[in-house]
Design a protein around this motif. Structure first.
Motif, PDB file in Angstrom:
ATOM      1  N   GLN A 297      49.212  95.696  47.736  1.00 23.27           N
ATOM      2  CA  GLN A 297      47.770  95.672  47.867  1.00 23.27           C
ATOM      3  C   GLN A 297      47.194  94.521  47.054  1.00 23.27           C
ATOM      4  O   GLN A 297      47.524  94.355  45.877  1.00 23.27           O
ATOM      5  CB  GLN A 297      47.174  96.990  47.370  1.00 23.27           C
TER       6      GLN A 297
ATOM      7  N   GLY B 208      48.089  95.582  52.649  1.00 18.03           N
ATOM      8  CA  GLY B 208      46.656  95.810  52.528  1.00 18.03           C
ATOM      9  C   GLY B 208      45.955  94.753  51.689  1.00 18.03           C
ATOM     10  O   GLY B 208      46.311  94.527  50.535  1.00 18.03           O
TER      11      GLY B 208
ATOM     12  N   GLU C 281      46.634  95.208  57.455  1.00 21.92           N
ATOM     13  CA  GLU C 281      45.252  95.697  57.391  1.00 21.92           C
ATOM     14  C   GLU C 281      44.433  94.861  56.415  1.00 21.92           C
ATOM     15  O   GLU C 281      44.835  94.671  55.268  1.00 21.92           O
ATOM     16  CB  GLU C 281      45.234  97.170  56.964  1.00 21.92           C
TER      17      GLU C 281
ATOM     18  N   GLY D 293      42.678 100.269  47.712  1.00 29.23           N
ATOM     19  CA  GLY D 293      43.673 100.673  48.688  1.00 29.23           C
ATOM     20  C   GLY D 293      43.662 102.157  48.979  1.00 29.23           C
ATOM     21  O   GLY D 293      44.196 102.603  49.999  1.00 29.23           O
TER      22      GLY D 293
END
Length: 502
Positions: free
Chosen positions: A178, A201, A223, A435
């Protein structure tokens, strides 16, 4: 007609046989992957491993000391004693712990001897196996099982390498970097993950290559990330195979410059067992590739077959996540490029809205490629090769292939993020909190606005919870303690959370 039918059957049989041979040789060396991981133990230059079963995948240098952890020892204690540049070598045994890595330039290497792996077992009591916030972190050759939150989670660490791990049933995510830059996720095998087996992420410049993901809700998910390569992976028996999309409510609002190529995306028809209300809970079984609100995504040279809803689905936020409400997230997938892919036997059992829509076309089958919603500038190399729906405005691609791009990683390591006193709260939120907590969207933990309501005007309450979290909501996993954070970072992020607006 009969000759054509026989030819098509022979072609399909040949392709399936080719898939099986490739997968057998490349990933498993003839072994059953439900019980046997990738057979390798890495070694470092100038570090000898005198074991005939050692399989060398890549040599990597280090400039520190070797710290050995053997059965009965503690990996976390080894990290606490390690200095920058050290290698922590972990031998076979079971280690029931969460390993926090808040230092830079630390390498953790499992040693696999005669099929015995160093195994981190959370016993369904611990939240995370590895939780790193340092830069230049390497985690390789571990078996990770039975955690409630994540197998490996990164928090704003740059230049990470996560490879050759075997991760099973670790809760929400298997591998979850993340807010990091310049990373590599390769040669991992992951299964039984309730959200995404591999979840990149809010990251930049990440390669996800040569992994196997199966029996999870999402296999590989890119994402709110940019400049990512997803290549040579085997995604099978998930709800959705490979995803590239924007989740509203997060501080980084875009996903773009993603290449999905040379993957096997097969039979992703698993029932969806994602947490109710989460974004992935809306993925219909049978989704091969799903692109939602992501821009500049190239899909090339994949074998996409046996996905019962559709081979490739391209949607905007209004179609894919109608409950999303983030005015700062541009909702359309723009400039998606579909090059040459092998696609067959997709759409055999569409569900929900797609099923109803195809019935209006007098068809009970879903398409190879389905597009619905907004977006401009998208293109396809040869639309006539596939069964398609919604591609009327797709033009001819501006490129024919991406072979000249070898990696999305940068040529040299990037510097650690510099954090001024004024930015401390915001960057701690980006790297640690975002996250799991977003506005208006369920991720791992409660949405940010719920935290604001509970702790309105009380940043110390958030700090206390960071130090000693209590699971007050049975429908969410327990948050791991973040007490390793400096006191000033805890207060800064608490004040930042309370000041945030959607």
């Amino acid at each position: 007609m009969k000759k054509n039918s026989v030819f098509i059957k022979i072609l399909k049989l040949f392709l399936l046989l080719s898939i099986g041979i490739f997968i057998g040789k490349y990933f498993f060396s003839g072994k059953n992957t439900d019980t046997v991981p990738l057979p390798s133990t890495m070694k470092y230059r100038n570090v000898g491993i005198s074991n005939d079963t050692t399989h060398v995948v890549e040599e990597t240098t280090f400039d520190g000391n070797i710290i050995e952890v053997k059965k009965g020892g503690s990996i976390l204690q080894a990290v606490k004693s390690a200095q920058s540049g050290d290698l922590i070598r972990v031998y076979p045994g079971t280690y029931a712990e969460t390993v926090y890595i808040d230092k830079d330039n630390i390498s953790l290497q499992g040693v696999v001897i005669n099929g015995e792996w160093p195994t981190l077992d959370g016993g369904k009591k611990l939240n995370d196996a590895f939780l790193y916030s340092g830069n230049n972190i390497l985690i390789e050759n571990f078996k990770i099982i039975n955690y409630k939150g994540n197998g490996v989670m990164g928090q704003a660490g740059n230049n990470f390498i996560i490879r050759n791990n075997w991760i099973i049933d670790t809760g929400v995510y298997g591998i979850f970097p993340q807010y990091g830059q310049n990373g590599l996720v390769e040669h991992n095998v992951l299964s039984k993950i309730a959200d995404a087996a591999i979840y990149v992420g809010m990251c930049d410049n990440v390669d996800v290559i040569n992994n196997e993901v199966f029996n999870s809700v999402a296999g590989i998910e890119i994402e709110n990330s940019r400049h990512c390569l997803v290549e040579n992976n085997y995604a099978h028996n998930n709800t959705g195979g490979i995803l590239a999309f924007v989740t509203p409510g997060l501080p980084i609002k875009t996903t773009f410059d993603v290449i999905i190529r040379n993957n096997f995306i097969v039979n992703n028809n698993h029932e969806n067992f994602g947490a109710p209300g989460s974004t992935v809970a809306g993925i219909p079984p049978g989704a091969g590739i799903l692109i939602m609100a992501a821009d500049d995504v190239v899909v090339e040279n994949n074998i996409i077959t046996g996905n019962d809803n559709a081979g490739i689905t391209i949607v905007d936020l209004a179609t894919g996540d109608p409950k999303a409400n983030d005015p700062n997230s541009e909702p359309n997938p723009d400039r998606v490029v579909l090059l040459d892919n092998i696609m067959f036997a997709n759409g055999n059992n569409p569900t929900g809205e797609l099923k109803a829509l195809m019935l209006t076309q007098l068809s009970t089958k879903g398409p190879d490629i389905f597009a619905m919603g907004g977006g401009t500038g998208s293109s396809i190399l040869d639309k006539n090769k596939y069964r398609t729906f919604g591609l009327d405005d797709y033009g001819f691609p501006p490129i024919s292939d991406t072979k000249d791009l070898i990696s999305m990683k940068l040529n040299k390591p990037v510097a650690p993020r510099s954090v001024s006193e004024e930015e401390l709260g915001r960057l701690t939120y980006y790297g640690i909190c975002a996250g799991c907590h977003a506005f208006g969207t369920r991720l791992i933990g409660p949405p940010t606005e719920i935290i604001q309501a509970i702790h309105n005007g009380n940043p110390q309450g958030i700090v206390d919870y960071i130090n000693n979290p209590k699971n007050l909501r049975p429908d969410y996993p327990e948050m791991p303690p973040q007490d390793y954070l400096p006191d000033e970072a805890k207060m800064a992020v608490a004040e930042y959370i309370l000041s945030m607006k959607k």
